[in-house]
Design a protein around this motif. Sequence first.
Motif, PDB file in Angstrom:
ATOM      1  N   VAL A  59      -9.122   9.406  -0.356  1.00 34.37           N
ATOM      2  CA  VAL A  59      -8.970   7.919  -0.509  1.00 34.37           C
ATOM      3  C   VAL A  59      -7.529   7.354  -0.389  1.00 34.37           C
ATOM      4  CG1 VAL A  59      -8.703   6.236  -2.484  1.00 34.37           C
ATOM      5  CG2 VAL A  59     -10.352   7.996  -2.449  1.00 34.37           C
ATOM      6  N   VAL A  60      -6.490   8.303  -0.404  1.00 37.63           N
ATOM      7  CA  VAL A  60      -5.153   8.094   0.003  1.00 37.63           C
ATOM      8  C   VAL A  60      -4.973   7.892   1.466  1.00 37.63           C
ATOM      9  CG1 VAL A  60      -2.980   8.730   0.120  1.00 37.63           C
ATOM     10  CG2 VAL A  60      -4.199   9.296  -2.037  1.00 37.63           C
ATOM     11  N   SER A  65      -4.551   4.372   6.153  1.00 35.71           N
ATOM     12  CA  SER A  65      -5.174   4.052   7.515  1.00 35.71           C
ATOM     13  C   SER A  65      -5.182   2.397   7.559  1.00 35.71           C
ATOM     14  CB  SER A  65      -6.451   4.594   7.608  1.00 35.71           C
ATOM     15  OG  SER A  65      -6.232   6.046   7.901  1.00 35.71           O
ATOM     16  N   ILE A  66      -5.373   1.731   6.631  1.00 34.00           N
ATOM     17  CA  ILE A  66      -5.489   0.679   6.410  1.00 34.00           C
ATOM     18  C   ILE A  66      -4.361  -0.271   6.530  1.00 34.00           C
ATOM     19  CG2 ILE A  66      -6.062  -1.633   4.745  1.00 34.00           C
ATOM     20  CD1 ILE A  66      -8.409  -0.107   3.597  1.00 34.00           C
ATOM     21  N   GLY A  67      -3.184   0.265   5.892  1.00 33.88           N
ATOM     22  CA  GLY A  67      -1.791  -0.186   6.036  1.00 33.88           C
ATOM     23  C   GLY A  67      -1.313   0.244   7.464  1.00 33.88           C
ATOM     24  N   ILE A  68      -1.520   1.200   8.024  1.00 34.28           N
ATOM     25  CA  ILE A  68      -1.150   1.500   9.447  1.00 34.28           C
ATOM     26  C   ILE A  68      -1.674   0.629  10.529  1.00 34.28           C
ATOM     27  CG2 ILE A  68      -1.606   3.104  11.581  1.00 34.28           C
ATOM     28  CD1 ILE A  68      -1.259   5.473   9.371  1.00 34.28           C
ATOM     29  N   SER A 107      -7.446  -6.280  -3.572  1.00 37.58           N
ATOM     30  CA  SER A 107      -8.863  -6.320  -3.487  1.00 37.58           C
ATOM     31  C   SER A 107      -9.610  -4.972  -3.570  1.00 37.58           C
ATOM     32  CB  SER A 107      -9.536  -7.001  -2.285  1.00 37.58           C
ATOM     33  OG  SER A 107      -9.357  -8.252  -2.299  1.00 37.58           O
ATOM     34  N   VAL A 108      -9.098  -4.033  -2.412  1.00 41.47           N
ATOM     35  CA  VAL A 108      -9.641  -2.704  -2.197  1.00 41.47           C
ATOM     36  C   VAL A 108      -9.245  -1.733  -3.466  1.00 41.47           C
ATOM     37  CG1 VAL A 108      -9.395  -0.813  -0.946  1.00 41.47           C
ATOM     38  CG2 VAL A 108      -9.441  -2.886   0.079  1.00 41.47           C
ATOM     39  N   CYS A 109      -8.022  -2.051  -3.973  1.00 48.46           N
ATOM     40  CA  CYS A 109      -7.744  -1.240  -5.208  1.00 48.46           C
ATOM     41  C   CYS A 109      -8.385  -1.592  -6.343  1.00 48.46           C
ATOM     42  CB  CYS A 109      -6.115  -0.976  -5.232  1.00 48.46           C
ATOM     43  SG  CYS A 109      -5.213  -0.464  -3.751  1.00 48.46           S
ATOM     44  N   ALA A 110      -8.673  -3.118  -6.729  1.00 42.37           N
ATOM     45  CA  ALA A 110      -9.324  -3.264  -7.764  1.00 42.37           C
ATOM     46  C   ALA A 110     -10.545  -2.623  -7.870  1.00 42.37           C
ATOM     47  CB  ALA A 110      -9.376  -4.583  -7.768  1.00 42.37           C
ATOM     48  N   LEU A 111     -11.489  -2.764  -6.711  1.00 41.62           N
ATOM     49  CA  LEU A 111     -12.644  -1.971  -6.546  1.00 41.62           C
ATOM     50  C   LEU A 111     -12.722  -0.509  -6.649  1.00 41.62           C
ATOM     51  CD1 LEU A 111     -15.652  -2.187  -5.577  1.00 41.62           C
ATOM     52  CD2 LEU A 111     -14.837  -1.784  -3.244  1.00 41.62           C
ATOM     53  N   GLY A 112     -11.655  -0.155  -6.254  1.00 46.04           N
ATOM     54  CA  GLY A 112     -11.242   1.455  -6.454  1.00 46.04           C
ATOM     55  C   GLY A 112     -10.927   1.742  -7.952  1.00 46.04           C
ATOM     56  N   TRP A 113     -10.235   0.980  -8.520  1.00 46.21           N
ATOM     57  CA  TRP A 113     -10.076   1.362 -10.130  1.00 46.21           C
ATOM     58  C   TRP A 113     -11.337   1.333 -10.850  1.00 46.21           C
ATOM     59  CZ3 TRP A 113      -9.839  -0.697 -14.912  1.00 46.21           C
ATOM     60  CH2 TRP A 113      -8.879  -0.167 -15.941  1.00 46.21           C
ATOM     61  N   ILE A 139      -3.488   4.984 -12.394  1.00 44.32           N
ATOM     62  CA  ILE A 139      -2.152   4.636 -12.274  1.00 44.32           C
ATOM     63  C   ILE A 139      -1.869   4.695 -10.630  1.00 44.32           C
ATOM     64  CG2 ILE A 139       0.293   5.041 -12.669  1.00 44.32           C
ATOM     65  CD1 ILE A 139      -0.825   6.720 -15.205  1.00 44.32           C
ATOM     66  N   TRP A 140      -2.237   5.433  -9.760  1.00 44.46           N
ATOM     67  CA  TRP A 140      -2.006   5.561  -8.470  1.00 44.46           C
ATOM     68  C   TRP A 140      -2.539   4.003  -7.731  1.00 44.46           C
ATOM     69  CZ3 TRP A 140      -4.095   4.896  -3.838  1.00 44.46           C
ATOM     70  CH2 TRP A 140      -3.116   5.353  -2.528  1.00 44.46           C
ATOM     71  N   TYR A 141      -3.656   3.553  -8.206  1.00 44.92           N
ATOM     72  CA  TYR A 141      -4.300   2.671  -7.491  1.00 44.92           C
ATOM     73  C   TYR A 141      -3.422   1.091  -7.623  1.00 44.92           C
ATOM     74  CZ  TYR A 141      -8.785   4.086  -6.195  1.00 44.92           C
ATOM     75  OH  TYR A 141     -10.102   4.730  -5.185  1.00 44.92           O
ATOM     76  N   PHE A 142      -2.517   1.055  -8.937  1.00 42.30           N
ATOM     77  CA  PHE A 142      -1.551   0.117  -8.936  1.00 42.30           C
ATOM     78  C   PHE A 142      -0.512   0.096  -7.946  1.00 42.30           C
ATOM     79  CE2 PHE A 142      -3.618  -0.140 -12.973  1.00 42.30           C
ATOM     80  CZ  PHE A 142      -3.747  -1.465 -13.227  1.00 42.30           C
ATOM     81  N   SER A 143      -0.415   1.467  -7.458  1.00 44.45           N
ATOM     82  CA  SER A 143       0.937   1.630  -6.611  1.00 44.45           C
ATOM     83  C   SER A 143       0.555   1.495  -5.047  1.00 44.45           C
ATOM     84  CB  SER A 143       1.531   3.013  -6.783  1.00 44.45           C
ATOM     85  OG  SER A 143       0.624   3.982  -6.096  1.00 44.45           O
ATOM     86  N   ALA A 144      -0.894   1.159  -4.845  1.00 39.94           N
ATOM     87  CA  ALA A 144      -1.177   0.950  -3.593  1.00 39.94           C
ATOM     88  C   ALA A 144      -0.965  -0.201  -2.737  1.00 39.94           C
ATOM     89  CB  ALA A 144      -2.825   1.208  -3.451  1.00 39.94           C
ATOM     90  N   PRO A 145      -0.875  -1.465  -3.428  1.00 48.79           N
ATOM     91  CA  PRO A 145      -0.173  -2.690  -2.690  1.00 48.79           C
ATOM     92  C   PRO A 145       1.280  -2.572  -2.678  1.00 48.79           C
ATOM     93  CG  PRO A 145      -1.765  -3.220  -4.699  1.00 48.79           C
ATOM     94  CD  PRO A 145      -1.472  -1.520  -4.644  1.00 48.79           C
TER      95      PRO A 145
END
Length: 443
Positions: A59-60, A65-68, A107-113, A139-145
């Motif tokens: 998942v990470v 990859s999205i960020g890259i 959006s992606v991280c809300a779906l993941g959470w 907790i990690w999903y909140f750090s993704a943005p």
Amino acid sequence: MPPLQATMTEGHVPTQLRTLALPMVWGLMATMSFNVVDTYFVAQLGNSQLAAMSFTFPVVMVLTSIGIGLGAGTSSAVARLLGAGNASSAQRLATDAVTLTLLIAVSVCALGWFTIDPLFTLLGAPPELIPLIHQYMSIWYFSAPCLLVPMVALASLRAMGMSQIQGTLMSVAALFNAALDPLLIFGLWGFPELGIAGAAWATLITRALTLVFALYILKARVGLLGPLRAPIAVIASSWRTIIHVGLPAMASNIIIPLASGVVVIMVASFGTDAVAGLGVAVRIEPLALIAFYALSGVVGPFFGQNDGAGKHHRMYEALTIITLFCLGFGALLTGLMWLFGAQLAELFSEHRAVLEVAVLYLAIVPLSYGLYGLTMSVNAAFNGLGAPWPAMMLSASRVLLVFLPLMLLLKSIWGLTGIFIAIAVTNAIVGVWAYFWLRSRIQ
């Protein structure tokens, strides 16, 4: 505040590339240590916690990859606009890139959470690990943005030729995370003992601070962030420009771990010691290739600015220099792996069967490191030119048209050795193909 302008369209090309790439080396080394440090401290909690964190890596990797991809699209567009002398459009696009990234990340991280338990159950996590994974990922999903937005913001800085700022920020963030991890995981010095959740909190705090500093630099120091409000048509145009390069770049980056997964599956047929040996080799490999990663990180902006300025002779000179560096440094790495590969592998394992596989890999695959590094830079150059589909085709063809057929053939002839030879031959074929494709493009 300095004016927004192209900084890579004049001057000595070798010096510019070296000056841009060196800070990225230290920044990337620091970033690579980020997950290693987290994994080290979590491993002290027990095998269950370590296994739980291991299940989160796919998942990470996808989110990274999205960020890259978004960073590649942003860097390419901003660099070409600056090269063409269009500073106001570069500012508008960099601003819209931040808002687009934030929307996608949230959006992606809300779906993941909301899908943590079913997603990781689908990925094969046993029921007893799901609570630990939930503790970490909730907790990690909140750090993704806070990961994705700085990646795009720093890509804009690279587009301006300011890679030293990115290198410094990445290094400081990695050091801060390494200091925070034991405090929150083990409850040292009066901090709460949070276990595996402490690693996620350390990541969240570090990345939130990185986000603040990245946006401050972009807004107050270099003036590349403008007003968020703009006509919908203007914002939509910016987003299309970013996605034009960003989407294929995302796909290219996702192909790499998928190909690695195929290699693991094939090697697994030779037993667990073979998989462990491969694991040792691929821990060493990224550190060996770090100079190539750093170079590819600055090639895109260089080609983008010079393409925008119409200076094709500088791009051709850069391609020649990059090719000579990659081949020369690749030869050096081959020699080092032949001389010290066994000693490096022994840092990770003492099991003879594991070491034999790791040493075999490090004796064969490094022969192709130079051309593999050249492929990285060529892909970055195509993205910088706003032509992402050649890079996408190179990445997809590398796996589907060259590696898979070759691996199946050579595995049937030479077994495990054949798999490693297939990797090396694939790197060489695609590297030569990439060089001539880019050369014809810039001519």
